[in-house]
Write a protein that holds these residues in place. Structure first.
Motif, PDB file in Angstrom:
ATOM      1  N   UNK A   1      43.877  40.626  42.540  1.00  0.00           N
ATOM      2  CA  UNK A   1      44.884  39.613  42.882  1.00  0.00           C
ATOM      3  C   UNK A   1      44.346  38.469  43.737  1.00  0.00           C
ATOM      4  N   UNK A   2      43.135  38.615  44.256  1.00  0.00           N
ATOM      5  CA  UNK A   2      42.579  37.577  45.119  1.00  0.00           C
ATOM      6  C   UNK A   2      43.291  37.487  46.460  1.00  0.00           C
ATOM      7  N   UNK A   3      43.770  38.624  46.948  1.00  0.00           N
ATOM      8  CA  UNK A   3      44.472  38.649  48.236  1.00  0.00           C
ATOM      9  C   UNK A   3      43.470  38.720  49.373  1.00  0.00           C
ATOM     10  N   UNK A   4      43.125  37.580  49.926  1.00  0.00           N
ATOM     11  CA  UNK A   4      42.219  37.535  51.063  1.00  0.00           C
ATOM     12  C   UNK A   4      40.750  37.615  50.707  1.00  0.00           C
ATOM     13  N   UNK A   5      40.450  37.764  49.436  1.00  0.00           N
ATOM     14  CA  UNK A   5      39.074  37.773  48.924  1.00  0.00           C
ATOM     15  C   UNK A   5      39.058  36.894  47.674  1.00  0.00           C
TER      16      UNK A   5
END
Length: 155
Positions: free
Chosen positions: A134-138
């Motif tokens: 999801x690309x949450x924080x990375x």
């Protein structure tokens, strides 16, 4: 599977008990049992107590002891969750809360997630898979997420 059983035990214990009024003597006894004997029951009681007190930083030290002194790989995910609670000041965090962390906080949290993943800790692998998918924080990385998912499917 043991991690799931531990989570269920904590949830059941949390639902049917109130341990915010433990005596200093009881707390000291539980701390000693965790430090000396890798006692999961004592760890759960301390966890219940400290979470009721919103004192996540105190529990972190015992999660670290369980993980690294007693080589309990299942507790590495608890270290990560304790850090997430400390950094976000939230009692119950989700994977998406990772994106709220500063860059240095993310580095520290990722250290423990990656260490757990190297030891085949399912909770850590699952968390990393969601973060990268999801690309949450990375940086979003579907290839890495798919690789982690494939690894999870082996369990």
């Amino acid at each position: 599977m043991r991690a799931i059983k531990l989570i269920v035990a904590v949830m059941i214990f949390h639902g049917c008990s109130d341990h915010k009024d433990l005596s200093e003597k009881q707390i000291t006894k539980y701390k000693s049992k965790v430090i000396e004997n890798n006692n999961r029951s004592a760890y759960i009681l301390l966890g219940e107590y400290y979470y009721n007190q919103d004192n996540y930083s105190e529990l972190l030290s015992y999660s670290l002891i369980m993980s690294y002194k007693h080589n309990d790989k299942e507790m590495i995910h608890n270290v990560y969750m304790d850090l997430l609670s400390i950094f976000t000041n939230k009692k119950f965090c989700t994977t998406q809360d990772f994106k709220l962390l500063s860059d240095n906080q993310k580095k520290l949290a990722l250290f423990f997630l990656n260490d757990g993943a190297k030891q085949d800790q399912i909770g850590c692998i699952n968390e990393l898979e969601k973060l990268y998918r999801n690309g949450w924080g990375v940086e979003k990385n579907i290839i890495k997420a798919d690789s982690l998912k494939k690894h999870l499917d082996r369990f």
